[in-house]
Scaffold this motif. Sequence first.
Motif, PDB file in Angstrom:
ATOM      1  N   LEU A 114       0.811  -1.213   0.000  1.00 20.48           N
ATOM      2  CA  LEU A 114       0.000   0.000   0.000  1.00 20.48           C
ATOM      3  C   LEU A 114       0.850   1.271   0.000  1.00 20.48           C
ATOM      4  N   ASP A 115       2.137   1.173   0.281  1.00 17.45           N
ATOM      5  CA  ASP A 115       2.999   2.351   0.388  1.00 17.45           C
ATOM      6  C   ASP A 115       2.976   3.254  -0.850  1.00 17.45           C
ATOM      7  N   PRO A 116       3.059   2.717  -2.074  1.00 14.95           N
ATOM      8  CA  PRO A 116       3.029   3.622  -3.235  1.00 14.95           C
ATOM      9  C   PRO A 116       1.707   4.373  -3.390  1.00 14.95           C
ATOM     10  N   TYR A 117       0.641   3.853  -2.811  1.00 17.26           N
ATOM     11  CA  TYR A 117      -0.682   4.457  -2.965  1.00 17.26           C
ATOM     12  C   TYR A 117      -1.142   5.189  -1.709  1.00 17.26           C
ATOM     13  N   ALA A 118      -0.324   5.238  -0.688  1.00 19.18           N
ATOM     14  CA  ALA A 118      -0.726   5.806   0.602  1.00 19.18           C
ATOM     15  C   ALA A 118      -1.057   7.292   0.494  1.00 19.18           C
ATOM     16  N   ASP A 119      -0.277   8.055  -0.259  1.00 15.21           N
ATOM     17  CA  ASP A 119      -0.537   9.487  -0.377  1.00 15.21           C
ATOM     18  C   ASP A 119      -1.880   9.747  -1.060  1.00 15.21           C
ATOM     19  N   ARG A 120      -2.114   9.044  -2.157  1.00 10.53           N
ATOM     20  CA  ARG A 120      -3.364   9.222  -2.885  1.00 10.53           C
ATOM     21  C   ARG A 120      -4.558   8.787  -2.029  1.00 10.53           C
TER      22      ARG A 120
END
Length: 104
Positions: free
Chosen positions: A54-60
């Motif tokens: 989930l890290d690459p999508y956490a900001d979004r």
Amino acid sequence: MGFLSVIRRWALRDKMPIREISRRTGLSRNTIRKYLREGAVEPKFKTPARPSKLDPYADRLSAWLLAHTRKSRKDRRTVKQIHEDLAKLGYDGSYGRMAAFARA
């Protein structure tokens, strides 16, 4: 009560032999001797930091959730819908992991 406290109580207060403690706990006699000699409170195991899917999508995802908190309850998307949107972006992790992030 901690596991080492139980071992220490059996050995020191109850005068239980190390062999008996080993049989009850399933630990090696050498390990029990080491714990009794060290005087450590509990064993500290170092767990390495592991990246989440989930890290690459956490900001979004955080931005989406923040935007949804400003909307009325009827206008918000469900967590299931948000998971579907993330899957369209390439997220191949589980729904449960994403839902736990969303609820935290």
